[in-house]
Design a protein around this motif. Structure first.
Motif, PDB file in Angstrom:
ATOM      1  N   LEU A 274       0.827  -1.211   0.000  1.00  0.00           N
ATOM      2  CA  LEU A 274       0.000   0.000   0.000  1.00  0.00           C
ATOM      3  C   LEU A 274       0.858   1.255   0.000  1.00  0.00           C
ATOM      4  O   LEU A 274       0.522   2.256  -0.644  1.00  0.00           O
ATOM      5  N   SER A 278       0.709   3.973  -3.029  1.00  0.00           N
ATOM      6  CA  SER A 278       0.336   5.333  -2.630  1.00  0.00           C
ATOM      7  C   SER A 278       1.402   6.325  -3.087  1.00  0.00           C
ATOM      8  O   SER A 278       1.086   7.407  -3.618  1.00  0.00           O
ATOM      9  N   THR A 291      -3.866   7.288   2.277  1.00  0.00           N
ATOM     10  CA  THR A 291      -4.522   5.998   2.106  1.00  0.00           C
ATOM     11  C   THR A 291      -4.782   5.387   3.473  1.00  0.00           C
ATOM     12  O   THR A 291      -3.893   5.362   4.325  1.00  0.00           O
ATOM     13  N   ASP A 293      -6.359   1.875   5.275  1.00  0.00           N
ATOM     14  CA  ASP A 293      -6.818   0.491   5.127  1.00  0.00           C
ATOM     15  C   ASP A 293      -7.249  -0.019   6.496  1.00  0.00           C
ATOM     16  O   ASP A 293      -6.433  -0.160   7.410  1.00  0.00           O
ATOM     17  N   PRO A 446      -3.339  -3.461  -3.104  1.00  0.00           N
ATOM     18  CA  PRO A 446      -2.152  -4.245  -2.756  1.00  0.00           C
ATOM     19  C   PRO A 446      -1.512  -4.921  -3.970  1.00  0.00           C
ATOM     20  O   PRO A 446      -0.284  -4.969  -4.081  1.00  0.00           O
TER      21      PRO A 446
END
Length: 582
Positions: A274, A278, A291, A293, A446
């Motif tokens: 990630l 990003s 970002t 998650d 991912p």
């Protein structure tokens, strides 16, 4: 997503899986009409726990679900991945995996000062799936014998030693190293496992550290995380912690060796993937990207600019198996304050958290459960953002202005309306500025991160096909004013006409802007008392693109004005939900 039974032309196909604690997601990228596209997705429950205890079963189940959608086999008669893709179209050319299913590394920190070397060491742990289990420092009130006993009893996976600037403090650092050496030597008489030790302190002491610990531990010498009092350098130590997570936690997951045999390159921790994508998005679009998650067992935040990025992983938080753990940091009253109704008790909050911990894949079945899910989501985001903000020096522990917010995680899929998702995020983060909100509804990020360093053309072209769901745009202002006072002047110029709006302080409004529709937006604070991220009174003009919700104007102020009286607070929460169509 382009759907099912697509016509695929020649070119390499890429299949990637993200293996989490509760869910396995598989995504497929292929060439369609000359460009790489995201063509299929499969998802299945994880099979790491009893009765299966085999990660490969969950991966195969996800691939079987995908097979039914693309109408061609991916696995052979022995459930082995067909690779490369054959002349009949079966199988794929490349396979990769990202993983977050391993338990966090248990790390013992050893250093000198809490606000210098140990603060940097804690920031190292935040960049991976790792948790601090104990700490030895100059302020430790325990005797050396007690510290040795603690090291022996805790049995950490990793000992991270920091302290001393380069060519700086020697004696006090070596005294800490000697304590570690004594504990390892005593433990070595009964424990055949040699622990891993990362030395990230004064580089002038590497020879002495090697002499003391080289035969007692698996020693890793990395760059000093505080080469000077003014400089912090966590990159090398962070990379070493991530590598040990893969070696000690990921590679030992039951059944994962079968999946690893399919991979053409090492598996990548999901958080690192990630961070990579990003940073890639920030560079390619020249944006500041945030970002978030929210997983079952952790909450990950990435703040990425074109030239640098920051990563924070909260391994003690999560929307599934770790939800009950959040109550160690959150009073039930903090969760209950976001409920729009009064018929919820602290006991109800605890019961819901325990049930979600036991059944992490369960989705809300009633409106009351949906409100509870959203309330917990706000607190998870708030805690994770607070931790990240402290590490990244956010003013007031609220995010610095950013250009795009990307959300991902199954918890967002359980919330049915875009307005509810955006409102929960605004309530938790309380950001400032003008930014777009996107949702990784298909779980592709991912996979894109795993490919970005080896096959960047795949994520470039796939992400160019709008596989992230555009939720809308947000204008959030800070400042002080009286309710009803003019706070923001807006002008929205679109193909259908021009809309001018005077936004009152204290309000939350949504302006229509259809998905895919572009408009020219001019936003200017009504006075120097208000700020939309560019300085007091400073406006901004930009082109915006419509999403599921449109344009959200958050003029409620910061911090959010939540009344103390329960009746008034619940009424205000209900009003905010009504304002965003929730």
């Amino acid at each position: 997503m382009s759907g099912e039974n697509v016509l695929v032309t020649t070119g390499a196909s890429f299949l990637l899986t993200d293996i989490g604690h509760t869910t396995v997601t598989a995504v497929l990228f292929e060439i369609v009409d000359g460009v790489y596209r995201f063509t299929a997705r499969g998802q299945a429950p994880s099979t790491l726990a009893e009765p299966w205890e085999n990660a490969a079963i969950g991966v195969r189940n996800a691939l079987l679900q995908m097979t039914s959608r693309i109408s061609r086999p991916l696995l052979d008669a022995k459930d082995w991945l067909i690779m490369p893709q054959n002349d009949q179209g079966a199988g794929v050319d490349r396979f990769g995996a990202t993983v977050s299913a391993g338990e966090p590394l248990r790390v013992m920190l050893v250093g000198l000062l809490d606000d210098v070397s140990l603060a940097s060491a804690r920031r190292v742990l935040q960049t991976s799936y790792a948790q601090e289990i104990d700490c030895l420092s100059l302020t430790d009130s325990r005797s050396e014998a007690q510290q040795v006993e603690a090291l022996m009893q805790q049995r950490p996976d990793v000992i991270l030693i920091a302290g001393g600037t380069d060519d700086g403090d020697r004696d006090r650092v070596l005294a800490r190293v000697e304590t570690v050496a004594i504990a390892l030597e005593l433990a070595g008489r009964t424990d055949v496992r040699r622990p891993h030790v990362i030395f990230a302190g004064n580089r002038a002491l590497r020879g002495a550290v090697q002499a003391q610990l080289g035969e007692l531990a698996m020693l890793h010498l990395v760059d000093n995380i505080r080469p000077s009092l003014e400089v912090e350098n966590v990159h090398a130590a962070s990379a070493q912690v991530a590598a040990l997570y893969e070696d000690l936690k990921v590679s030992t997951l039951p059944g994962l060796s079968d999946v690893a045999d399919w991979c053409g390159q090492p598996m990548v921790p999901t958080a690192q993937a990630l961070a990579l994508i990003s940073r890639f998005l920030a560079s390619s679009r020249e944006e500041h990207v945030l970002t978030i998650d929210v997983g079952s067992d952790s909450v990950t935040l990435v703040s990425a600019c074109p030239n640098e990025s920051w990563l924070s992983v909260a391994t003690e938080l999560g929307s599934g198996r770790k939800l009950a753990d959040a109550l160690e940091r959150v009073d039930p009253a903090d969760v209950m304050r976001w409920m729009p109704t009064a018929d919820v008790s602290a006991e109800d909050t605890l019961t819901y958290a325990l049930n979600r911990t036991l059944r992490p894949t369960r989705v809300p079945q009633t409106e009351a459960e949906l409100w509870m899910e959203s309330a917990f989501l706000r607190e998870l985001l708030r805690l994770a953002a607070t931790d990240a903000g402290r590490a990244w020096a956010w003013p007031n522990e609220r995010p610095r202005p950013f250009d795009r917010l990307i959300l991902r995680g199954n918890v967002f899929a359980a919330i049915p309306r875009a307005g509810q998702i955006i409102l929960a995020t605004l309530d938790a983060l309380q950001p400032t500025g003008v930014f777009a909100v996107s949702l990784d509804a298909y779980g592709v990020l991912p996979a894109c991160g795993a490919l970005v360093t080896t096959d960047p053309l795949v994520p470039v072209q796939a992400l160019g096909q709008n596989i992230l769901v555009e939720m809308g745009w947000v204008i959030a202002l800070t400042g002080r004013g009286q309710p009803g006072q003019s706070a923001l002047e807006l002008r929205l110029e679109a193909e259908g006409g021009t809309l001018e709006v005077d936004v009152a302080f204290g309000s939350l409004e949504v302006l229509p802007l259809a998905p895919g529709q572009t408009a020219r937006l001019t936003a200017k604070p009504a006075s120097r008392h208000f700020d939309i991220g560019h300085g007091p009174g400073q406006g901004r003009t930009l082109t915006v693109r419509g999403g599921l919700l449109g344009l959200v104007i958050d003029a409620r102020g910061r911090p959010l004005p939540l009344p103390a009286a329960p009746d008034e607070r619940q009424q205000r929460v209900r009003q905010w939900l009504w304002d965003v169509g929730g």
